[in-house]
Design an enzyme around this catalytic site. Sequence first.
Site, PDB file in Angstrom:
ATOM      1  N   ILE A  34       0.858  -1.192   0.000  1.00  0.00           N
ATOM      2  CA  ILE A  34       0.000   0.000   0.000  1.00  0.00           C
ATOM      3  C   ILE A  34       0.891   1.237   0.000  1.00  0.00           C
ATOM      4  O   ILE A  34       1.837   1.334   0.782  1.00  0.00           O
ATOM      5  CB  ILE A  34      -0.964  -0.029   1.209  1.00  0.00           C
ATOM      6  CG1 ILE A  34      -1.965  -1.175   1.015  1.00  0.00           C
ATOM      7  CG2 ILE A  34      -1.689   1.305   1.356  1.00  0.00           C
ATOM      8  CD1 ILE A  34      -2.977  -1.342   2.121  1.00  0.00           C
TER       9      ILE A  34
ATOM     10  N   HIS B  71      -8.335  -4.080  -9.046  1.00  0.00           N
ATOM     11  CA  HIS B  71      -8.721  -4.814  -7.833  1.00  0.00           C
ATOM     12  C   HIS B  71      -9.731  -5.897  -8.226  1.00  0.00           C
ATOM     13  O   HIS B  71     -10.670  -5.619  -8.972  1.00  0.00           O
ATOM     14  CB  HIS B  71      -9.321  -3.853  -6.806  1.00  0.00           C
ATOM     15  CG  HIS B  71      -9.696  -4.564  -5.542  1.00  0.00           C
ATOM     16  ND1 HIS B  71      -8.750  -4.929  -4.609  1.00  0.00           N
ATOM     17  CD2 HIS B  71     -10.883  -5.023  -5.095  1.00  0.00           C
ATOM     18  CE1 HIS B  71      -9.352  -5.587  -3.632  1.00  0.00           C
ATOM     19  NE2 HIS B  71     -10.644  -5.649  -3.892  1.00  0.00           N
TER      20      HIS B  71
ATOM     21  N   ASP C 129      -7.995   1.332  -2.067  1.00  0.00           N
ATOM     22  CA  ASP C 129      -9.096   0.987  -2.970  1.00  0.00           C
ATOM     23  C   ASP C 129     -10.210   2.029  -2.949  1.00  0.00           C
ATOM     24  O   ASP C 129     -11.357   1.741  -3.308  1.00  0.00           O
ATOM     25  CB  ASP C 129      -9.679  -0.405  -2.645  1.00  0.00           C
ATOM     26  CG  ASP C 129      -8.650  -1.518  -2.845  1.00  0.00           C
ATOM     27  OD1 ASP C 129      -7.837  -1.412  -3.772  1.00  0.00           O
ATOM     28  OD2 ASP C 129      -8.674  -2.489  -2.074  1.00  0.00           O
TER      29      ASP C 129
ATOM     30  N   GLU D 240     -10.472  -8.521 -15.439  1.00  0.00           N
ATOM     31  CA  GLU D 240      -9.226  -7.756 -15.232  1.00  0.00           C
ATOM     32  C   GLU D 240      -8.433  -7.530 -16.516  1.00  0.00           C
ATOM     33  O   GLU D 240      -8.015  -6.403 -16.805  1.00  0.00           O
ATOM     34  CB  GLU D 240      -8.322  -8.478 -14.220  1.00  0.00           C
ATOM     35  CG  GLU D 240      -8.911  -8.547 -12.840  1.00  0.00           C
ATOM     36  CD  GLU D 240      -7.955  -9.179 -11.836  1.00  0.00           C
ATOM     37  OE1 GLU D 240      -6.786  -8.787 -11.773  1.00  0.00           O
ATOM     38  OE2 GLU D 240      -8.382 -10.082 -11.099  1.00  0.00           O
TER      39      GLU D 240
HETATM   40  C1  GAR Z   1      -4.810  -9.815  -9.592  1.00  0.00           C
HETATM   41  O1  GAR Z   1      -5.971 -10.591  -9.422  1.00  0.00           O
HETATM   42  C2  GAR Z   1      -5.040  -8.405  -9.075  1.00  0.00           C
HETATM   43  O2  GAR Z   1      -6.330  -7.934  -9.310  1.00  0.00           O
HETATM   44  C3  GAR Z   1      -4.811  -8.619  -7.597  1.00  0.00           C
HETATM   45  O3  GAR Z   1      -3.714  -9.498  -7.533  1.00  0.00           O
HETATM   46  C4  GAR Z   1      -3.684 -10.333  -8.695  1.00  0.00           C
HETATM   47  C5  GAR Z   1      -2.319 -10.201  -9.350  1.00  0.00           C
HETATM   48  O4  GAR Z   1      -2.158 -11.098 -10.406  1.00  0.00           O
HETATM   49  N1  GAR Z   1      -4.575  -7.375  -6.937  1.00  0.00           N
HETATM   50  C6  GAR Z   1      -5.009  -7.087  -5.711  1.00  0.00           C
HETATM   51  O5  GAR Z   1      -5.588  -7.882  -5.010  1.00  0.00           O
HETATM   52  C7  GAR Z   1      -4.704  -5.667  -5.235  1.00  0.00           C
HETATM   53  N2  GAR Z   1      -5.498  -5.345  -4.093  1.00  0.00           N
HETATM   54  P1  GAR Z   1      -1.070 -10.885 -11.541  1.00  0.00           P
HETATM   55  O6  GAR Z   1       0.291 -10.690 -10.862  1.00  0.00           O
HETATM   56  O7  GAR Z   1      -1.106 -12.179 -12.308  1.00  0.00           O
HETATM   57  O8  GAR Z   1      -1.464  -9.706 -12.382  1.00  0.00           O
END
Ligand code: GAR
Length: 202
Positions: free
Chosen positions: A97, A114, A155, A185
């Site tokens: 954060i 998120h 967030d 995403e």
């Molecule tokens: C993703 O699902 C993203 O949305 C989440 O972590 C994952 C990362 O995956 N982020 C959070 O939870 C932030 N609060 P990635 O490294 O494969 O992109």
Amino acid sequence: MAEKKARIAVLVSGGGTNLQALIDAQHSGIIKSGEIALVISNKEGAYALERAAKAAIKTAVVLKKSYSDALGFEEAIKALLKENEIDVIVLAGFMSILSESFTSAYPERIINVHPSLIPSFCGAGFYGLRVHEAALAYGVKVTGATVHFVNEIPDGGKIIMQKAVAIEEGDTPEILQRRVMEEAEWIILPESCEKVCASIIK
Ligand code: GAR
């Protein structure tokens, strides 16, 4: 003369599938108003760094433990952003954060993805698989992903895009995480990134 593009830095901590979606979107032309100029990881050996290297994108690793406090860590990131003339910062699975002193230096220039429909299942403590565990435990039938500007409230910044995803019978946190990535995403992060870059270079 080549068209001017916003310079993007992507901050990562893990596997980097969202970074990959951004790289792919740049190649396919979905992102046309910006270019990924730098990837910064706060974890050594994050697979996201390999993805960046394969795409010939400059990388840097900044570790919290190398600094006496959070301020030092954030100042090191800021110095890299400045050196590389970064306009837009994308948090793509960045599991740290950022303080108000950092976020207030880049108003409406930092975006985060998120894995839920904010304001559900968000804020401090809700990250990665935990978000999907919480959604399943609550029993919601619809979840999704949100891309938002980053401010001093975890967030809590202005929402740029959201996309809903159905929860199905028998979902595990891992299955749901994958569906939210695939259906939400990896689509709304590149689209939001383009939207923000386009508004900056205009
Ligand atoms: C993703 O699902 C993203 O949305 C989440 O972590 C994952 C990362 O995956 N982020 C959070 O939870 C932030 N609060 P990635 O490294 O494969 O992109």
